[in-house]
Design a protein around this motif. Sequence first.
Motif, mmCIF file in Angstrom:
data_model
loop_
_atom_site.group_PDB
_atom_site.id
_atom_site.type_symbol
_atom_site.label_atom_id
_atom_site.label_comp_id
_atom_site.label_asym_id
_atom_site.label_seq_id
_atom_site.Cartn_x
_atom_site.Cartn_y
_atom_site.Cartn_z
ATOM 1 N N THR A 1 0.825 -1.211 0.000
ATOM 2 C CA THR A 1 0.000 0.000 0.000
ATOM 3 C C THR A 1 0.855 1.254 0.000
ATOM 4 O O THR A 1 0.528 2.254 -0.648
ATOM 5 N N GLU A 2 1.988 1.209 0.701
ATOM 6 C CA GLU A 2 2.868 2.382 0.791
ATOM 7 C C GLU A 2 3.372 2.788 -0.592
ATOM 8 O O GLU A 2 3.363 3.981 -0.946
ATOM 9 N N GLN A 3 3.785 1.806 -1.403
ATOM 10 C CA GLN A 3 4.295 2.127 -2.741
ATOM 11 C C GLN A 3 3.172 2.596 -3.668
ATOM 12 O O GLN A 3 3.349 3.536 -4.446
ATOM 13 N N VAL A 4 2.013 1.944 -3.587
ATOM 14 C CA VAL A 4 0.885 2.337 -4.440
ATOM 15 C C VAL A 4 0.426 3.751 -4.093
ATOM 16 O O VAL A 4 0.177 4.578 -4.981
ATOM 17 N N ASP A 5 0.343 4.045 -2.801
ATOM 18 C CA ASP A 5 -0.059 5.402 -2.383
ATOM 19 C C ASP A 5 0.971 6.442 -2.795
ATOM 20 O O ASP A 5 0.622 7.567 -3.177
ATOM 21 N N ALA A 6 2.251 6.077 -2.720
ATOM 22 C CA ALA A 6 3.304 7.019 -3.122
ATOM 23 C C ALA A 6 3.243 7.293 -4.624
ATOM 24 O O ALA A 6 3.450 8.430 -5.076
ATOM 25 N N LEU A 7 2.955 6.253 -5.413
ATOM 26 C CA LEU A 7 2.799 6.453 -6.852
ATOM 27 C C LEU A 7 1.604 7.358 -7.137
ATOM 28 O O LEU A 7 1.682 8.269 -7.979
ATOM 29 N N SER A 8 0.515 7.128 -6.427
ATOM 30 C CA SER A 8 -0.675 7.972 -6.586
ATOM 31 C C SER A 8 -0.349 9.429 -6.308
ATOM 32 O O SER A 8 -0.672 10.325 -7.099
ATOM 33 N N ALA A 9 0.313 9.677 -5.178
ATOM 34 C CA ALA A 9 0.646 11.052 -4.796
ATOM 35 C C ALA A 9 1.583 11.693 -5.817
ATOM 36 O O ALA A 9 1.418 12.862 -6.191
ATOM 37 N N ALA A 10 2.554 10.923 -6.307
ATOM 38 C CA ALA A 10 3.511 11.477 -7.269
ATOM 39 C C ALA A 10 2.831 11.828 -8.592
ATOM 40 O O ALA A 10 3.123 12.863 -9.194
ATOM 41 N N LEU A 11 1.913 10.983 -9.038
ATOM 42 C CA LEU A 11 1.203 11.261 -10.283
ATOM 43 C C LEU A 11 0.310 12.495 -10.144
ATOM 44 O O LEU A 11 0.250 13.346 -11.041
ATOM 45 N N LEU A 12 -0.373 12.606 -9.011
ATOM 46 C CA LEU A 12 -1.206 13.785 -8.788
ATOM 47 C C LEU A 12 -0.359 15.046 -8.678
ATOM 48 O O LEU A 12 -0.753 16.122 -9.147
ATOM 49 N N ASN A 13 0.810 14.909 -8.090
ATOM 50 C CA ASN A 13 1.690 16.077 -7.916
ATOM 51 C C ASN A 13 2.309 16.565 -9.221
ATOM 52 O O ASN A 13 2.816 17.692 -9.281
ATOM 53 N N THR A 14 2.274 15.743 -10.265
ATOM 54 C CA THR A 14 2.782 16.219 -11.549
ATOM 55 C C THR A 14 1.902 17.326 -12.114
ATOM 56 O O THR A 14 2.356 18.111 -12.959
ATOM 57 N N ALA A 15 0.632 17.363 -11.675
ATOM 58 C CA ALA A 15 -0.371 18.312 -12.196
ATOM 59 C C ALA A 15 -0.658 18.078 -13.670
ATOM 60 O O ALA A 15 -1.369 18.861 -14.299
ATOM 61 N N ALA A 16 -0.099 17.001 -14.234
ATOM 62 C CA ALA A 16 -0.337 16.684 -15.644
ATOM 63 C C ALA A 16 -1.621 15.878 -15.787
ATOM 64 O O ALA A 16 -1.960 15.077 -14.911
ATOM 65 N N VAL A 17 -2.323 16.076 -16.879
ATOM 66 C CA VAL A 17 -3.542 15.300 -17.120
ATOM 67 C C VAL A 17 -3.231 14.001 -17.842
ATOM 68 O O VAL A 17 -4.072 13.109 -17.913
ATOM 69 N N ARG A 18 -2.021 13.877 -18.365
ATOM 70 C CA ARG A 18 -1.603 12.652 -19.056
ATOM 71 C C ARG A 18 -0.115 12.454 -18.809
ATOM 72 O O ARG A 18 0.670 13.381 -18.936
ATOM 73 N N VAL A 19 0.270 11.222 -18.454
ATOM 74 C CA VAL A 19 1.669 10.900 -18.134
ATOM 75 C C VAL A 19 2.116 9.759 -19.033
ATOM 76 O O VAL A 19 1.444 8.714 -19.108
ATOM 77 N N ASP A 20 3.251 9.937 -19.723
ATOM 78 C CA ASP A 20 3.707 8.901 -20.651
ATOM 79 C C ASP A 20 4.495 7.818 -19.910
ATOM 80 O O ASP A 20 4.830 7.944 -18.725
ATOM 81 N N ARG A 21 4.805 6.746 -20.645
ATOM 82 C CA ARG A 21 5.440 5.585 -20.023
ATOM 83 C C ARG A 21 6.815 5.919 -19.460
ATOM 84 O O ARG A 21 7.190 5.444 -18.384
#
Length: 364
Positions: free
Chosen positions: A12-32
């Motif tokens: 859960t710690e890694q999944v939540d950290a990925l979630s937070a990092a993606l939201l913090n990009t402020a991007a609406v689309r993130v590439d691979r």
Amino acid sequence: MTATDGAPPPGTEQVDALSAALLNTAAVRVDRRTLWQIWNGVDAPWSGTWASRARLAHALQQLADQGVVTLPAATGRLWDRSLPPLPDRVDIPANRRGAVSQIDPADVLWVPVMRRWAPQWMRAARPPAGLREAAVEINRWLQATLGTAPGRVAREERSLHIFGDEKRLAHLADGALFAPGRLTLEDLACDAPAGHLRVARFAPAGPVLVLENKSTFDSAWRAIRACAEPPYAAILFGSGDAVGTLVQDLTVLDDLVGVRPTTCLYAGDVDVAGIEAAHLFTDKAATAGLETAMAARLWDAVARAEPTGEDTTAEPSRAADALVTAESLHLPEAVLQRLRERVRVPQERIDRLALADTAWWAPR
């Protein structure tokens, strides 16, 4: 997608950290490439190992189930060829909204069913902004229906009423808002769609209706069960891009459940994936020698309902192909117009209350 080849799934710690990092990009689309950069930082002990790909795939599916990211269509071209496959990009729906200030529970006029637990929970647990917003949106819907008796509908249909997103309530139902002593689906006058059965039988022969979504299937069979003269011999749950595997069952439906289909009609979501599923169904059914048609009145009713927003799941080439396909399927003009607008309207917009009047959506 799940962890494979013995790779331990991320916690859960890694999944939540990925979630937070993606939201913090402020991007609406993130590439691979960006996904990999973020994940290697989040899951550093496994970075560069044989297990890293499987762990990222697992984490992305977890976030998709939670509604944090939107993955490309499983049968589309936006996936690589390695195993497990990874998407070329993911969409971040929350980043399409403007930033919001932290919700103070003291500023909210809570309805009784929320007042007994929500303010204390927010102060003590300090839940993330997404859960706070969800609680307030549910409270707002409950306020709007105080003193009334909302008609009971399917969970995904109610989710559209509250959030404008048919999948949101299902994701929330297994989490903190619906923990013991808090909310229940009963409070929201809705039900989870029944079981995993994919067919409801009403007569030994006649037209058969295939519906893309489980909650619409659930609401439709309840409506037809109440009819003195059922307009369909059977209704089946098609499950979107899995509908192709259903065609073989349709060819032996008489042997399986005692229904001889005269015509197989199909209705689905008004979006690119929905059109692709309809085309897959007609293509496979034609090969199997089944007579098919589009359930035009259902398609038209969905298309005329309020869109949930931009259809973010398909690239421009797929959207253009879907428009051509919809025209070839002779779908109503309202469907073609929504495709031109690049918006999506989920089938659940036509809820159990609307489907209760079977006269308007019966086959001609």
